[in-house]
Every structure is written in C-alpha cells, then in structure tokens.
Design a protein around this motif. Structure first.
Motif, PDB file in Angstrom:
ATOM      1  N   CYS A  22      28.286 -12.457  -8.944  1.00 46.65           N
ATOM      2  CA  CYS A  22      28.045 -13.653  -9.750  1.00 46.65           C
ATOM      3  C   CYS A  22      26.633 -13.642 -10.318  1.00 46.65           C
ATOM      4  N   LEU A  23      25.648 -13.437  -9.459  1.00 44.28           N
ATOM      5  CA  LEU A  23      24.252 -13.481  -9.904  1.00 44.28           C
ATOM      6  C   LEU A  23      23.917 -12.333 -10.851  1.00 44.28           C
ATOM      7  N   LYS A  27      22.020 -12.998 -14.446  1.00 43.93           N
ATOM      8  CA  LYS A  27      20.575 -12.844 -14.271  1.00 43.93           C
ATOM      9  C   LYS A  27      19.812 -12.688 -15.575  1.00 43.93           C
ATOM     10  N   ASN A  28      20.410 -12.115 -16.599  1.00 41.98           N
ATOM     11  CA  ASN A  28      19.748 -11.974 -17.893  1.00 41.98           C
ATOM     12  C   ASN A  28      20.135 -13.076 -18.878  1.00 41.98           C
ATOM     13  N   GLN A  29      20.889 -14.062 -18.395  1.00 36.72           N
ATOM     14  CA  GLN A  29      21.371 -15.144 -19.246  1.00 36.72           C
ATOM     15  C   GLN A  29      20.691 -16.481 -18.959  1.00 36.72           C
ATOM     16  N   GLU A  52      15.675 -13.830  -8.503  1.00 37.37           N
ATOM     17  CA  GLU A  52      14.624 -14.851  -8.618  1.00 37.37           C
ATOM     18  C   GLU A  52      15.287 -16.218  -8.520  1.00 37.37           C
ATOM     19  N   THR A  53      15.391 -16.726  -7.305  1.00 33.89           N
ATOM     20  CA  THR A  53      16.126 -17.962  -7.073  1.00 33.89           C
ATOM     21  C   THR A  53      15.257 -19.005  -6.396  1.00 33.89           C
ATOM     22  N   SER A  54      15.651 -20.248  -6.590  1.00 33.22           N
ATOM     23  CA  SER A  54      15.111 -21.358  -5.810  1.00 33.22           C
ATOM     24  C   SER A  54      16.236 -21.765  -4.872  1.00 33.22           C
ATOM     25  N   ASP A  92      29.661  -9.304 -21.905  1.00 38.29           N
ATOM     26  CA  ASP A  92      29.195  -9.500 -23.284  1.00 38.29           C
ATOM     27  C   ASP A  92      28.885 -10.969 -23.603  1.00 38.29           C
ATOM     28  N   THR A  93      28.822 -11.812 -22.584  1.00 37.15           N
ATOM     29  CA  THR A  93      28.505 -13.227 -22.777  1.00 37.15           C
ATOM     30  C   THR A  93      27.088 -13.382 -23.317  1.00 37.15           C
ATOM     31  N   ASN A  94      26.931 -14.285 -24.288  1.00 39.35           N
ATOM     32  CA  ASN A  94      25.615 -14.593 -24.828  1.00 39.35           C
ATOM     33  C   ASN A  94      25.470 -16.126 -24.823  1.00 39.35           C
ATOM     34  N   LEU A  95      24.926 -16.633 -23.721  1.00 38.54           N
ATOM     35  CA  LEU A  95      24.804 -18.084 -23.585  1.00 38.54           C
ATOM     36  C   LEU A  95      23.877 -18.688 -24.631  1.00 38.54           C
TER      37      LEU A  95
END
Length: 165
Positions: A22-23, A27-29, A52-54, A92-95
């Motif tokens: 999932c992460l 991560k790049n979105q 890089e999470t909180s 290929d998702t581009n949020l």
C-alpha cells in the motif's frame, strides 16, 4: 500557483501482510503519510517506519468512524486520501492530475478481488479536500457526511483503488 498537497490517512492493526505494498503505491503521490495504529502486535509499525510517516496510537473503541476522524485531524495537506492497508493504487495513478480540478471530493472506483476469482467494483469517496468539516459517521461501514453540506463540487477520479485483503 503551487501544487496541491495530499495527506494519506490510514487506520491499521496487524497489517504486516499488506502495508508495504500500500505505502509503496502512494509514496511518490502523497506529501504526508498519517498512520493511526489501533493496537498492532506484529511488524506493522516497523514497516510504517520504513516510509516517511507520522505514526499515532489510538485506543480502539470499536468505532471505525472515530478512528478515521482522529486520522483526519492529524492531516496538514490540502487534500486527504483514505486507504486501508489491503488497498493499493494503480502504478500509473497521478493524483496531482486528478486534484488539479480542485473539486471538493472525488468518487473513486474500488476493484475488489474476491475468493474464487470473482471481482466486484463499487464506488466510494476516498479523496477530498481537507479542513472542510467533512467527517466520518457510522461505527462500521463508515461514510463521509457529504450530505450535511450544500453545493459541494465533485467528480469521478480517473484511477482505481485495488482491494484484495
């Protein structure tokens, strides 16, 4: 005009099997990853720390909406993306392209992979503007309170969330 920022908000418990996938898919979105743990005893927290999470702890009270709302309160970005650990985005998702329309919320197709090879598709609101007083309701099968507002803008997102947990 700068880019819109996106916070991923998740609630998790014992998700070591799925969380990394999932992460990796987001991560790049996203600009911020909020993980709310409700009592994991496996390596879920360790996997989350690889990104890089909180990470926040929430004492589980059998109320999914309350836990989700706690995660929303931690988000600082312009938009919020809500995923479960056993979900992931197409590669290929581009949020950024989706939220460029600046709608209040987006309806997304969720593709569910079922036992026996069956696939079902349903729609849900999983991407929405932050700081609009949108909140979840319903202890189980929680939903956003979009009907409490008039004139919210929306659109269908051009990507799919896959679910196979």
């Amino acid at each position: 005009m700068g880019k819109n920022t996106i916070s991923l908000c998740m609630i998790v418990k014992n998700e070591e099997t799925y969380l990394r996938r999932c992460l990796e898919s987001v991560k790049n979105q996203v600009d911020e990853i909020i993980i709310v743990d409700t009592g994991s005893t496996d390596s879920t927290i360790g996997i989350a720390e690889e990104f890089e999470t909180s990470i926040f702890t929430y004492e589980w009270d059998k109320d999914f909406a309350a836990a989700r709302n706690f995660s929303l309160e931690k988000a600082k970005s312009d938009y919020i993306l809500v995923l479960d650990a056993d979900e992931y985005l197409d590669e290929d998702t581009n949020l950024q392209m989706v939220i460029n329309e600046k709608k209040d919320f987006y309806i997304i197709n969720l593709k569910n992979y079922m036992d026996g090879g069956y696939i079902t598709i349903h729609q849900a609101i999983r991407l929405f503007k932050n700081k609009m007083n949108l909140k979840y309701y319903g202890k189980i099968h929680e939903h956003l309170n979009i009907h409490d507002f008039n004139n919210l803008t929306n659109d269908f997102a051009g990507f799919v969330i896959h679910h196979d947990g």
